[in-house]
Motif scaffolding. Structure first.
Motif: not given
Length: 820
Positions: A452-456, A485-493, A560-572
């Motif tokens: 949710y914390f993304s540029r989109e 950073c402090q606000q993002y970290a506190a808000a996500l937690a 926990a990839p970059d929210s503003d970039a496409p998600d990587p393919e799942p890998s085992d």
């Protein structure tokens, strides 16, 4: 001699009171206890030297000797023959403490801990000021000059404090200085002779002279102005007027930018980022190719304004540490690495930075302990300045599939009970409920909140934020969607905790510039905060919701990839993110993102951005309505008073009829009711006439009788209008009969006569007078001014009576009576 001892005692206490501003520098009160001991020894030495009638230079030497003995006892160097007798080694130790204090001044920001060098230099300064104050106030009898060394103490917090110095310590110090002046003044007057007033009577010893009382009042007013005026004037301090400016200026709590010397472990949801000059803090060498963040602190106590730190508790690092290699299973990979950390002298705190899950340490003694729950190494007796140490650690990486297999913690689990407490905020609850709807695992819930914390969704990184109007900082941040950073970290937690999953905020350094392949140089620009989420059988897993383009040396992981970039393919297999160039960005350019100011809010039900309409028109309309309501108060009061006079209650002249003994009542004739009503009507009509004359600026002579006033108004005010002249004469005759006659005038139309007179006066008045009579009636304003004056006079009278009552129990009077 008695007077000298008294002034010497007051001088010592005044010095301690003048040192009160130092409380805004130190975290604890150790400095005050040690300073009180030093000042007491100095005052005792001064009293002894004056007792033997030593000259002034002998008194100075005695006080300096006493100060030296006190310092030797408080700060021993180990070479003393006796606990308080100094030696050359003691003096050398004092020199080392003085040099160390200079380094501590550069290393720490307010508030500073109780380090020995800082305590020594503070006690030495206060003791030296006590010597100078005693010489000026007692030896030279110039107590006014003693304010200069006292002011020198106050200048210390003024020079080092980031914002404005608190006002209360200044008031305490000023009170001590005024006490010294008053004591010296009383002693001088007593030496001069008897006091007497201008009327020729003697003044008791306990009674203050008018001049002295006036001086004390002026002193109190001066101190009050010195405190209040800087608070109210913007620019002199963070004044009261500055609170209306909610725009960020980049001078708040340190976060990713930080400041050298002191790091505030407080994940705030508001405030600004302190961007100071770049300073090297840590150099780390590790065998890991792409390490995660170097952490040193954790905040897991959630309050409405953010996360705060709980005191750590653990075992010494030179003992066997817990084995973190129990996390096994598909999608989990653990490898052991070794790192060496060198901390610069500019970084001094009770924590040392390390990578997660250390196994063993080299270079740290038993003063340092490891808290396994918080994952921090701390000390209550040492600091991190200039430390060099090595340690082995286990790096754990996970795949999203592995974290999805984590089961929710039981409701009675201690970590869940402690790390899921959140303040009650309805907007946050609705948002989290919408985000986690349909998510079956804890990891999917965390990822939904994390994404949710993304540029989109309108979020952007900025060093300068703005406040909100909701009254709750978490709601303001989620509405503005701009922060660091402090606000993002506190808000996500916070949001993860709201979903029932344990979360906390971690502090540390991002990956800095690589100087020699495996060696990273970390500066205050690499200070960072991120979120850690607890998964069953996996422990604390890091999630960094801060936009990667705004963080130097940012690192992202597969789970926990970059929210503003496409998600990587799942890998085992666990594949850590590739190293990033600290100078590169993974999103929009830094300047564009940092300066971005969005006006989009968030919908608690849908989470979609909502365009907010400008609020200044509503504020303007509200202000205009408030002014209009305030201006309407006099007119409404005038109308209510006129209606009250027109509808007077009927006077009650008799009680119930008595019983005749046969169940009936005896008929009674009630006399005087009509007369009393007529008399009340006449007085009310006359009062209304006088208020009308005031409203239309017609002269009133209070010495005239009602008939004389009516005749003058008939000639001057209403002029040739025969009806108005008859009406005003009727009102005068009715008031005269009501005042002086036995039977008042009854049956006459007084209120129609009032309207006739009022209409005639309005017709003859100019437009401005008519407007003021309708909107701001002068009669109402006059009544308010008179009432205010009467109230003030009653308060002055009451205060005089209270003062006379208190003088009976004045301590000076009681002491004088006892001596007599």
């Amino acid at each position: 001699m008695i007077a000298s001892r008294n002034i010497g005692f007051v001088a010592a206490v005044a010095t301690l009171l003048a040192a009160a501003p130092l409380s805004s520098i130190f975290q604890q009160w150790t400095w005050l206890i040690q300073s009180a001991i030093a000042v007491a020894v100095v005052a005792g030495a001064a009293a002894l030297t004056r007792l033997v009638r030593a000259p002034l230079w002998g008194q100075v030497l005695g006080m300096l000797a006493g100060l030296l003995l006190a310092l030797t006892w408080l700060f021993p160097g180990g070479g003393e023959l006796i606990a308080f007798l100094p030696t050359p080694a003691t003096l050398a130790h004092f020199g080392e403490l003085a040099q160390g204090s200079l380094q501590d001044m550069r290393s720490y920001g307010v508030k500073v801990p109780d380090t020995t060098p800082l305590l020594f230099i503070s006690v030495l300064g206060v003791g030296a000021v006590a010597v100078v104050v005693d010489v000026l106030a007692v030896g030279l009898r110039r107590p006014a000059l003693a304010g200069l060394p006292m002011l020198a103490i106050y200048s210390v917090p003024v020079a080092v404090y980031v914002d404005s110095v608190p006002a209360l310590p200044f008031v305490v110090g000023a009170a001590g200085y005024l006490w010294l002046l008053v004591t010296d003044n009383v002693d001088r007057v007593r030496r001069f002779g008897r006091r007497f007033t201008g009327e020729g009577r003697d003044v008791d010893v306990w009674e203050s002279s008018p001049l002295a009382a006036a001086g004390r009042r002026l002193a109190v007013v001066g101190v009050a102005l010195a405190v209040v005026l800087p608070l109210a004037v913007p620019g002199m301090t963070g004044g009261l007027l500055d609170q209306f400016n909610t725009a960020g200026n980049g001078t708040g709590r340190p976060g990713q930018g930080g400041g050298p010397g002191r790091i505030d472990l407080f994940a705030s949801l508001s405030g600004q980022l302190n961007q100071s000059e770049v300073a090297d803090m840590v150099k780390v060498t590790t065998t890991e190719q792409n390490p995660f963040y170097l952490r040193f602190g954790v905040a897991d106590e959630l309050r409405p304004d953010g996360f705060r730190v709980r005191p750590p508790n653990g075992r010494p690092v030179n003992r066997e540490l817990p084995d973190p290699s129990g996390r096994t299973g598909p999608g989990v990979e653990q490898r052991t690495y070794r790192a060496t950390v060198e901390i610069n002298r500019t970084l001094s705190m009770p924590f040392v930075p390390l990578y997660t899950d250390p196994v063993s340490f080299d270079g740290l003694n038993g003063n340092w302990s490891y808290d396994q729950n918080l994952g921090v190494v701390f000390s209550n007796r040492d600091n991190s300045r200039s430390k060099r140490y090595s340690f082995e650690y286990v790096r754990s990486t996970f795949t999203p599939a592995a974290l999805r297999r984590a089961r929710p913690l039981p409701a009675e689990h201690p970590i869940r009970l402690q790390q899921t407490r959140t303040p009650e905020v309805r907007e946050v609850s609705l948002l989290v409920s919408r985000l986690v709807e349909g998510k079956s695992t804890d990891y999917d819930r965390v990822r939904a909140i994390y994404d949710y914390f993304s540029r989109e969704n309108g979020f952007s990184y900025s060093l300068s934020t703005k406040g909100g109007t909701s009254g709750q900082e978490i709601v303001d941040f989620l509405t503005n969607k701009v922060g660091y950073c402090q606000q993002y970290a506190a808000a996500l937690a916070w949001l993860v905790r709201e979903a029932g999953i344990p979360a906390r905020v971690a502090f540390g350094f991002t990956n800095g510039s690589s100087a020699n392949g495996d060696t990273y140089t970390l500066t205050n620009r690499n200070l960072h905060a991120w979120t850690e989420v607890y998964f069953d059988q996996f422990g604390w897993v890091p999630f960094d919701a801060t936009p990667a383009y705004g963080v130097q040396g940012a690192n992202r992981s597969a789970w926990a990839p970059d929210s503003d970039a496409p998600d990587p393919e799942p890998s085992d297999t666990a594949a850590p993110a590739a190293p990033q160039d600290p100078g590169a960005t993974t999103g929009p350019q830094r300047d564009e993102a940092a300066d971005k100011d969005t006006d989009a809010g968030f919908d608690p039900t849908t989470g979609a951005p909502v365009e907010r309409a400008p609020t200044w028109p509503w504020w303007t309309v509200g202000a205009l309505l408030a002014v209009a309501a305030l201006l309407a108060v006099p007119a409404l009061r005038r109308r209510a008073l006129r209606r009250q006079r027109h509808h007077l209650p009927t006077p009650v002249a008799a009680g119930p009829a008595p019983d005749d003994g046969a169940g009936g009542s005896i008929p009674m004739t009630v006399l005087g009711v009509d007369a009393e009503r007529a008399r009340a009507d006449a007085h009310a009509a006359w009062d209304e006439l006088l208020d009308t004359l005031v409203d239309y600026r017609v002269r009133i002579d209070r010495t005239e009788t009602p008939r004389a006033t009516a005749e003058r108004l008939a000639r001057e005010a209403v002029g040739e209008d025969a009806g108005s002249a008859t009406a005003v004469r009727l009102l005068g005759r009715a008031e005269e009969r009501a005042r002086y006659a036995r039977d008042p005038l009854t049956g006459e139309p007084l209120h129609p006569a009032l309207r006739t007179v009022r209409d005639s006066l309005a017709a003859r008045a100019d437009r401005r007078t008519r407007f003021l009579a309708a909107v701001l009636p002068p009669s109402v304003l006059l009544r308010w001014r008179t009432s205010l004056g009467d109230t003030s006079a009653r308060l002055v009278t009451a205060s005089g009576r209270l003062r006379r009552l208190l003088l009976r129990w004045n301590p000076r009077r009681l002491l004088a009576t006892r001596r007599a």
